[in-house]
Design a protein around this motif. Sequence first.
Motif, short mmCIF file in Angstrom:
data_model
loop_
_atom_site.label_atom_id
_atom_site.label_comp_id
_atom_site.label_asym_id
_atom_site.label_seq_id
_atom_site.Cartn_x
_atom_site.Cartn_y
_atom_site.Cartn_z
N TYR A 78 110.99 62.84 78.25
CA TYR A 78 112.38 63.29 78.24
C TYR A 78 112.47 64.69 78.80
O TYR A 78 111.69 65.57 78.43
CB TYR A 78 112.91 63.28 76.80
N GLY A 79 113.42 64.88 79.68
CA GLY A 79 113.64 66.21 80.25
C GLY A 79 114.84 66.20 81.18
O GLY A 79 115.17 65.17 81.76
N GLY A 80 115.49 67.30 81.29
CA GLY A 80 116.65 67.39 82.17
C GLY A 80 117.79 66.48 81.78
O GLY A 80 118.55 66.04 82.63
N GLY A 81 117.89 66.19 80.49
CA GLY A 81 118.99 65.35 80.01
C GLY A 81 118.81 63.87 80.24
O GLY A 81 119.78 63.11 80.14
N LYS A 82 117.59 63.44 80.54
CA LYS A 82 117.38 62.00 80.75
C LYS A 82 115.93 61.63 80.45
O LYS A 82 115.05 62.49 80.39
CB LYS A 82 117.76 61.58 82.15
N PHE A 83 115.70 60.34 80.28
CA PHE A 83 114.35 59.83 80.08
C PHE A 83 113.70 59.54 81.41
O PHE A 83 114.38 59.23 82.39
CB PHE A 83 114.39 58.53 79.25
N SER A 84 112.38 59.60 81.45
CA SER A 84 111.64 59.33 82.68
C SER A 84 111.68 57.82 82.99
O SER A 84 111.94 56.99 82.11
CB SER A 84 110.19 59.77 82.53
N VAL A 135 120.16 54.73 78.59
CA VAL A 135 118.97 54.04 79.11
C VAL A 135 119.35 52.66 79.61
O VAL A 135 118.89 52.21 80.66
CB VAL A 135 117.86 53.98 78.04
N HIS A 136 120.22 51.98 78.87
CA HIS A 136 120.76 50.68 79.27
C HIS A 136 122.23 50.66 78.92
O HIS A 136 122.64 51.33 77.97
CB HIS A 136 120.04 49.54 78.53
#
Length: 177
Positions: free
Chosen positions: A46-52, A164-165
Amino acid sequence: MGGGYTLEHQKNFSRLLEILEVDVSKLQPIYHPTQFENIIIPDGSYGGGKFSAEYRETVDRLRNFAAKNQTPTASKKVYYFYGTSQTGEERLAEYFKSKGYMIVSPERLTTDEQLNLLINAESFASTLGSCSHNSIFLRDNAETILIPRAAKRFTGFQQIVDQVHPINANYVDSSLS
């Protein structure tokens, strides 16, 4: 965690790793300071407001496993219940029960049972927190009802989980009398 701790004591975690095709027999708990020749540290998910993308792939593998192995459940509506430690949650659980929701304490279920409930759910409800993050395993566009536990206690992390979905997320403020 004493010297007798093994992954056997964490059956749900072990099962999760097995579903992801990790050979848990090769994992060893570390009880004391240890040295290694090489250490591999994975990137954060997680980083930058989103998941990898890798995190999303992991979630997708679990969702696909659940969809492939799903069996019918008693209800298509599920309320994840934290328990008596949350003031007033018993009233919320009774309300959702009156609306046809199955009241579930997830910690009492196996990994397979939880994944099956979530992949079958058409509607999922929970107070905001670790229980609500399980919405990540719902199928696309499932109705999700999320209730902050107290006024001004809104976790932005759940909003990232919601992305995420695609889900039909509904946040309900229950803090007013």
